[in-house]
Write a protein that holds these residues in place. Sequence first.
Motif, PDB file in Angstrom:
ATOM      1  N   ARG A 106    -142.767 -66.996  10.045  1.00  0.00           N
ATOM      2  CA  ARG A 106    -142.444 -67.098   9.705  1.00  0.00           C
ATOM      3  C   ARG A 106    -141.021 -66.418   9.015  1.00  0.00           C
ATOM      4  NH1 ARG A 106    -141.071 -68.477   4.323  1.00  0.00           N
ATOM      5  NH2 ARG A 106    -142.772 -69.552   2.941  1.00  0.00           N
ATOM      6  N   LYS A 107    -139.335 -67.023   8.091  1.00  0.00           N
ATOM      7  CA  LYS A 107    -138.710 -67.545   8.765  1.00  0.00           C
ATOM      8  C   LYS A 107    -138.651 -67.398   6.764  1.00  0.00           C
ATOM      9  CE  LYS A 107    -135.928 -67.703  12.059  1.00  0.00           C
ATOM     10  NZ  LYS A 107    -134.772 -68.494  12.789  1.00  0.00           N
ATOM     11  N   PHE A 108    -138.458 -66.041   6.189  1.00  0.00           N
ATOM     12  CA  PHE A 108    -137.679 -65.988   4.513  1.00  0.00           C
ATOM     13  C   PHE A 108    -136.379 -66.124   4.304  1.00  0.00           C
ATOM     14  CE2 PHE A 108    -142.123 -64.371   4.645  1.00  0.00           C
ATOM     15  CZ  PHE A 108    -142.753 -65.063   4.234  1.00  0.00           C
ATOM     16  N   PRO A 109    -135.723 -67.091   3.578  1.00  0.00           N
ATOM     17  CA  PRO A 109    -134.599 -67.892   3.635  1.00  0.00           C
ATOM     18  C   PRO A 109    -133.910 -66.353   2.363  1.00  0.00           C
ATOM     19  CG  PRO A 109    -135.564 -69.087   2.531  1.00  0.00           C
ATOM     20  CD  PRO A 109    -136.488 -68.740   3.295  1.00  0.00           C
ATOM     21  N   VAL A 110    -132.736 -66.095   2.734  1.00  0.00           N
ATOM     22  CA  VAL A 110    -131.930 -64.793   2.123  1.00  0.00           C
ATOM     23  C   VAL A 110    -130.612 -65.425   2.125  1.00  0.00           C
ATOM     24  CG1 VAL A 110    -130.814 -63.115   1.395  1.00  0.00           C
ATOM     25  CG2 VAL A 110    -132.260 -63.233   3.065  1.00  0.00           C
ATOM     26  N   ASN A 111    -130.422 -65.937  -0.237  1.00  0.00           N
ATOM     27  CA  ASN A 111    -129.078 -66.991   0.027  1.00  0.00           C
ATOM     28  C   ASN A 111    -128.279 -66.284  -1.264  1.00  0.00           C
ATOM     29  OD1 ASN A 111    -129.145 -69.212   1.691  1.00  0.00           O
ATOM     30  ND2 ASN A 111    -131.443 -70.004   0.451  1.00  0.00           N
ATOM     31  N   LYS A 112    -126.921 -66.163  -1.256  1.00  0.00           N
ATOM     32  CA  LYS A 112    -126.528 -65.483  -2.482  1.00  0.00           C
ATOM     33  C   LYS A 112    -126.988 -63.732  -2.986  1.00  0.00           C
ATOM     34  CE  LYS A 112    -125.281 -69.804  -4.490  1.00  0.00           C
ATOM     35  NZ  LYS A 112    -125.119 -70.674  -5.771  1.00  0.00           N
ATOM     36  N   GLY A 113    -127.413 -63.601  -1.676  1.00  0.00           N
ATOM     37  CA  GLY A 113    -128.551 -61.926  -1.321  1.00  0.00           C
ATOM     38  C   GLY A 113    -129.667 -61.823  -2.140  1.00  0.00           C
ATOM     39  N   ILE A 114    -130.250 -62.896  -2.665  1.00  0.00           N
ATOM     40  CA  ILE A 114    -131.329 -63.045  -3.340  1.00  0.00           C
ATOM     41  C   ILE A 114    -132.606 -63.656  -2.011  1.00  0.00           C
ATOM     42  CG2 ILE A 114    -132.966 -64.268  -4.850  1.00  0.00           C
ATOM     43  CD1 ILE A 114    -130.336 -63.880  -6.539  1.00  0.00           C
ATOM     44  N   PRO A 115    -133.559 -62.623  -1.385  1.00  0.00           N
ATOM     45  CA  PRO A 115    -134.520 -63.641  -0.565  1.00  0.00           C
ATOM     46  C   PRO A 115    -135.710 -63.870  -1.435  1.00  0.00           C
ATOM     47  CG  PRO A 115    -135.033 -60.760  -1.292  1.00  0.00           C
ATOM     48  CD  PRO A 115    -133.852 -61.453  -1.939  1.00  0.00           C
ATOM     49  N   ASN A 116    -136.003 -64.908  -1.188  1.00  0.00           N
ATOM     50  CA  ASN A 116    -136.589 -66.051  -1.288  1.00  0.00           C
ATOM     51  C   ASN A 116    -138.282 -66.169  -1.054  1.00  0.00           C
ATOM     52  OD1 ASN A 116    -138.046 -68.176  -1.973  1.00  0.00           O
ATOM     53  ND2 ASN A 116    -137.000 -69.579  -1.832  1.00  0.00           N
ATOM     54  N   MET A 117    -138.650 -65.156  -1.598  1.00  0.00           N
ATOM     55  CA  MET A 117    -140.121 -64.692  -0.371  1.00  0.00           C
ATOM     56  C   MET A 117    -141.633 -66.338  -0.936  1.00  0.00           C
ATOM     57  SD  MET A 117    -139.702 -62.582   1.280  1.00  0.00           S
ATOM     58  CE  MET A 117    -141.003 -61.816   1.663  1.00  0.00           C
ATOM     59  N   LEU A 118    -141.485 -66.632  -1.844  1.00  0.00           N
ATOM     60  CA  LEU A 118    -142.193 -67.437  -2.284  1.00  0.00           C
ATOM     61  C   LEU A 118    -142.912 -67.480  -1.126  1.00  0.00           C
ATOM     62  CD1 LEU A 118    -140.279 -70.128  -4.777  1.00  0.00           C
ATOM     63  CD2 LEU A 118    -142.206 -68.213  -5.216  1.00  0.00           C
ATOM     64  N   LEU A 119    -144.113 -68.120  -1.168  1.00  0.00           N
ATOM     65  CA  LEU A 119    -145.422 -68.655   0.228  1.00  0.00           C
ATOM     66  C   LEU A 119    -145.316 -70.390  -0.163  1.00  0.00           C
ATOM     67  CD1 LEU A 119    -148.102 -66.280  -0.302  1.00  0.00           C
ATOM     68  CD2 LEU A 119    -145.958 -66.508   1.295  1.00  0.00           C
ATOM     69  N   HIS A 120    -145.944 -71.629   0.923  1.00  0.00           N
ATOM     70  CA  HIS A 120    -145.722 -72.242   0.655  1.00  0.00           C
ATOM     71  C   HIS A 120    -147.527 -72.337   0.155  1.00  0.00           C
ATOM     72  CE1 HIS A 120    -142.916 -74.215   3.105  1.00  0.00           C
ATOM     73  NE2 HIS A 120    -142.645 -72.454   3.401  1.00  0.00           N
ATOM     74  N   GLU A 121    -148.137 -73.410   0.267  1.00  0.00           N
ATOM     75  CA  GLU A 121    -149.666 -74.129  -0.279  1.00  0.00           C
ATOM     76  C   GLU A 121    -150.599 -73.620   0.663  1.00  0.00           C
ATOM     77  OE1 GLU A 121    -151.835 -77.546  -2.114  1.00  0.00           O
ATOM     78  OE2 GLU A 121    -149.589 -77.077  -3.316  1.00  0.00           O
ATOM     79  N   ASP A 122    -150.382 -73.561   1.498  1.00  0.00           N
ATOM     80  CA  ASP A 122    -151.560 -73.439   3.065  1.00  0.00           C
ATOM     81  C   ASP A 122    -151.170 -71.817   3.075  1.00  0.00           C
ATOM     82  OD1 ASP A 122    -148.958 -73.623   4.474  1.00  0.00           O
ATOM     83  OD2 ASP A 122    -149.562 -74.381   5.791  1.00  0.00           O
ATOM     84  N   GLU A 123    -150.251 -70.843   2.679  1.00  0.00           N
ATOM     85  CA  GLU A 123    -149.980 -69.271   3.013  1.00  0.00           C
ATOM     86  C   GLU A 123    -150.220 -68.749   2.143  1.00  0.00           C
ATOM     87  OE1 GLU A 123    -145.497 -69.741   5.513  1.00  0.00           O
ATOM     88  OE2 GLU A 123    -145.352 -69.377   3.265  1.00  0.00           O
ATOM     89  N   VAL A 124    -151.168 -69.295   0.734  1.00  0.00           N
ATOM     90  CA  VAL A 124    -151.331 -69.157  -0.107  1.00  0.00           C
ATOM     91  C   VAL A 124    -152.929 -68.686   0.243  1.00  0.00           C
ATOM     92  CG1 VAL A 124    -152.094 -68.113  -2.507  1.00  0.00           C
ATOM     93  CG2 VAL A 124    -149.959 -69.141  -1.764  1.00  0.00           C
TER      94      VAL A 124
END
Length: 124
Positions: A106-124
Amino acid sequence: MRLITHNMLSCNIKGVTNGFPLRIEAGNVIEKEVEFNPDFLRHMFAKLEWKALVEGARSMGYAELPEDSPDAAVLESDEAFLKKLHHALLELHLEEGALVCPETGRKFPVNKGIPNMLLHEDEV
């Protein structure tokens, strides 16, 4: 995102047992100068996962850190090593790219230096 942050992040998807270290896919890496503080580095050294730091630094194009973790005596006597550690931990910034879970891919994007580690509903 600095490597000091990367060294503390892991994948928290439900059922994942091997979520550390996240692999870095570097898109854009920049360098930002930070004041050198050897006492801070000595204090943080014990908290670092060395292998993950070295792999992260190499994936961002920095190969100056030794493969094996140095002993504590090096921290007291080798300022050149401390400066290399300082540069890797605090001055390299992943501006754009992704962090990849080693188990699921699973890829967690990093944009403008901020990692987005939010999980999708089915990953929680």
